[in-house]
Design an enzyme around this catalytic site. Sequence first.
Site, PDB file in Angstrom:
ATOM      1  N   GLN A 236     -41.565  -8.304 -86.563  1.00 55.62           N
ATOM      2  CA  GLN A 236     -40.673  -9.277 -87.191  1.00 55.62           C
ATOM      3  C   GLN A 236     -41.454 -10.217 -88.117  1.00 55.62           C
ATOM      4  O   GLN A 236     -40.853 -10.974 -88.877  1.00 55.62           O
ATOM      5  CB  GLN A 236     -39.926 -10.086 -86.121  1.00 55.62           C
ATOM      6  CG  GLN A 236     -38.838  -9.287 -85.411  1.00 55.62           C
ATOM      7  CD  GLN A 236     -38.052 -10.081 -84.376  1.00 55.62           C
ATOM      8  OE1 GLN A 236     -38.000  -9.691 -83.221  1.00 55.62           O
ATOM      9  NE2 GLN A 236     -37.417 -11.172 -84.770  1.00 55.62           N
ATOM     10  N   ARG A 383     -32.420 -14.172 -79.730  1.00 54.65           N
ATOM     11  CA  ARG A 383     -31.314 -14.529 -80.607  1.00 54.65           C
ATOM     12  C   ARG A 383     -31.082 -16.030 -80.658  1.00 54.65           C
ATOM     13  O   ARG A 383     -29.948 -16.522 -80.542  1.00 54.65           O
ATOM     14  CB  ARG A 383     -30.036 -13.822 -80.201  1.00 54.65           C
ATOM     15  CG  ARG A 383     -29.085 -13.833 -81.388  1.00 54.65           C
ATOM     16  CD  ARG A 383     -28.165 -12.685 -81.418  1.00 54.65           C
ATOM     17  NE  ARG A 383     -27.449 -12.714 -82.680  1.00 54.65           N
ATOM     18  CZ  ARG A 383     -26.911 -11.658 -83.233  1.00 54.65           C
ATOM     19  NH1 ARG A 383     -26.975 -10.495 -82.656  1.00 54.65           N
ATOM     20  NH2 ARG A 383     -26.269 -11.753 -84.373  1.00 54.65           N
ATOM     21  N   CYS A 384     -32.165 -16.773 -80.775  1.00 58.42           N
ATOM     22  CA  CYS A 384     -31.999 -18.208 -80.999  1.00 58.42           C
ATOM     23  C   CYS A 384     -33.278 -18.717 -81.620  1.00 58.42           C
ATOM     24  O   CYS A 384     -34.284 -18.035 -81.652  1.00 58.42           O
ATOM     25  CB  CYS A 384     -31.707 -18.962 -79.707  1.00 58.42           C
ATOM     26  SG  CYS A 384     -33.097 -19.135 -78.601  1.00 58.42           S
ATOM     27  N   GLU A 759     -28.012 -16.744 -85.262  1.00 54.90           N
ATOM     28  CA  GLU A 759     -28.206 -17.051 -83.855  1.00 54.90           C
ATOM     29  C   GLU A 759     -27.190 -18.028 -83.305  1.00 54.90           C
ATOM     30  O   GLU A 759     -27.060 -18.181 -82.091  1.00 54.90           O
ATOM     31  CB  GLU A 759     -29.637 -17.558 -83.681  1.00 54.90           C
ATOM     32  CG  GLU A 759     -30.601 -16.420 -83.983  1.00 54.90           C
ATOM     33  CD  GLU A 759     -32.003 -16.851 -84.317  1.00 54.90           C
ATOM     34  OE1 GLU A 759     -32.168 -18.021 -84.683  1.00 54.90           O
ATOM     35  OE2 GLU A 759     -32.912 -16.024 -84.211  1.00 54.90           O
TER      36      GLU A 759
END
Lengths: 805, 163
Positions: A236, A383-384, A759
Amino acid sequence: MNDMTPEREDRVANLKGMGCARKRVEDARFTQGKGNYIDDLKLPGMLHGDFVRSPYAHARVLSIDTEAALALPGVIAVLTAKDLEPLNLHWMPTLAGDKQMVLADGKVLFQGQEVAFVVATDRYVAADAVELVEVEYEDLPVIVDPFESLKSDIVLREDLAGQTSGAHGPRKHHNHIFTWEVGDKDTTEAVIDDAEVVAEESMYYHRTHPCPLEPCGAVASMDKVNGKLTIHGTFQAPHVVRTVASLLSGIEEHNIRVISPDIGGGFGNKVGVYPGYVCSIVASIVTGKPVKWIEDRMENLMSTAFARDYWMKGRISATKDGKITGLHCHVTADHGAFDACADPTKFPAGFMNICTGSYDIPTAYLAVDGVYTNKAPGGVSYRCSFRVTEAVYFIERMIEVLAIELNMDAAELRRINFIRKDQFPYQSALGWEYDSGDYHTAWDKALKAVDYEGLRREQADRVAAFRRGETRTLMGIGLSFFTEIVGAGPVKNCDILGMGMFDSCEVRIHPTGSAIARLGTISQGQGHATTFAQILATEIGIPADSITIEEGDTDTAPYGLGTYGSRSTPVAGAATAMAGRKIRAKAQMIAAYLLEVHDDDVEFDVDRFVVKGAPERFKTMADIAYAAYNQAIPGVEPGLEAVSYYDPPNMTYPFGAYVCIMDIDVDTGVTDIRRFYALDDCGTRINPMVIEGQIHGGLTEALAVVLGQEIAYDDMGNVKTGTLMDFFLPTAWEVPTYETDHTVTPSPHHPIGAKGVGESPHVGGVPCFSNAVHDAFRPFGLRHSNMPHDHWRIWKTANGLGLHG
Amino acid sequence: MGKQIVKLTVNGEEHELLAEPRELLIHVLREKLNITGPHVGCETSHCGACTVDMNGRSVKSCTVFAAQADGAEITTVEGLGTPDNLHVLQEMFKEHHGLQCGFCTPGMITRAHRLLQENPNPTEEEVRFGMAGNICRCTGYQNIVKSILAAAAELNAAREAAQ
């Protein structure tokens, strides 16, 4: 001018710029099975790596016998810590200022830890050889509870023995990592002690895992002839991987090329640097051949990147009419065997200090204690943005508990405490400057959309019917209002391993009027190739369909910090707009020259520069691009290119209002989500179709976490949820149809006003689903119960409340 | 381990190859035949990323031995359409944003293709149930369901027009 209007609209439509639900350019290859994921890559002579992993959560490694494995035809090498030690690669630095074993050095500290790396000609042979490596262990006492760990005489990290301070300050105990404090402790405690109303609650946000459908993997290829190392992998943050690989290996950075191909979902799992990456690199250097390592699902769930595992204790105070006066939060953070949390360096608990949420809370204090246990390392932002899900869950549960204490409606309690529109930019008690918001408008719109009062009446009727014995189903109305903090971040306070968290975009306009833009980010499904082209289209007047977006190749893309924490749009999106504006500034000079007027006498109009007051005199961007390459323009360099490295002045603060209506069968604990309404405000909306897709997906990941997804350990440190048989990923059957809505409050400091959205639905969704469960049982005295709210636990809650007669 | 001859017809093309008895169909497809549309996501039949059509049924090719597939007719996502003539499902997934990272997509589309032959006119509920063997981590399924229903409508309209 009226004649011009439709034509101008056509020109705008032709651009497919910002605000347009442009179809995704990525989809052609993905729908035809022509994606290019890491395991699709085959290089000539490529070898396959596989790990011998520890079955024990805590044990001494007495010996490793590789003889039988090496004797198997097709096995090329078996690496152990002893082989890595001369290269100083048996340990590696973590993103959190700690270090982590690459291969077991003397002992193992969690089940599934990497012990040896087998390299073979074929993945089946590698798997056979893993079975032939004989490791002798002496098991040691296991600690899976962080509170017990802080009291235990057992030293988990013998390598840190005697070190009374770590990367984030003093250590209080040999299993303690750090204490991170924010806010005014004394004042907060005084305010709460003297308050009219105080609510207290302890809650556990359980350990879970991002579990993207594609596991992690890499192919390292050392070209000994040219001295070049190429690493393909599920990264990522490919540029940071290059820098880390250079620092660890000693290979000069220009001789390392990192390529992130298509990535099959990340959700935080693919931010970290894992032993598999390091071992494939070493194996390639040793063998001179490309080495592929692909983890399987069990390895993924057991060893790379858990999320959460926060034990949170809160106190919140208010006046008797509900105005919040103070908030106190203490977290015991279980970081597992190594502190490998993926957070900006100065934030050992991420942005947990956003835990005052969307409320004007004058005084607050947060303390986080990080603790070692015999569990896998990780601590990623699933996801945050850096621990924001934990923070928002905490405050949104505290609000509900306070509402119970005050005997007040939780929607009204939120309303009277929201930060008002006129208070932005708002300085929070824990140190953030919220950029913009209009919470009351969003909240009112959401409550009206679901007919909140009607729902409460229906719920009251249901409770009455339940008490009369006419139904066994209760109804919960889950509320949440969240403020995210994304777009890390200003270089002045955000870095990863010393690299400032800016991002970048380089744009080249081709002579015939099409373009390529390269960014420092990398899509994992977000659709960057579609949406970044839309930003550029609007900024430079070249149709999005004529703009190629490229990411993920460190030899071609400008340096950037990658994609996670919803930072791509806030940071790289801003860089894209700024690079576009540089192009436009030069295009203006060229246009003025071509039109034989002064620079200030032309203005940009959709896809061209026109002479002010004479729109019939213009040069399109295609004309200008051609001229940039085709003629000598006095005082202007040939070509039309620009690069922007964008250091954001602040984070962005997306927000939203969610409502979940859930029916719960009291006798089975089965939940049925009848309706879910999600209002999101992510500032300027670049592609509504992509935004909605992100919201559906984030809500579903929230549903998973709330209703059953966990990484559970037994007392021996065995992972009980190591396959998809036990680890809950919802299917189409369990997932409701979501209603989406929005308001638009642009970010005042972002060039296009966009805030990021990927997110938000997860951050807001987790408390919303959880609050729905709690709300159903509120009339029967439930204050709090820990997630995940699977059927069994809900049944136990109902049973504990005496609802089974 | 002795290898054996396995004959497969994949996307209309006949192949004869040697495979170990333990070799999985997904590995033969991906590594021997270079058909990389089907993916490996879990190796336990749960996620469906490896879904292919075998003799008219959806199977998880990560838990089928290549030897078991001897003589089989196999269709993968690569066999459904061509770049110039996409299958309706491929078109509808693009049209309705039925994918994000794309990793589950080949399995999803291949399964949906079979589902619409089993049930040409499914309700939303039937689509959700019929697709429950395929996991997607990105989309929350809403647009996948929408894509499949839209494809069913298109296919039915085309059938009616042909009659």
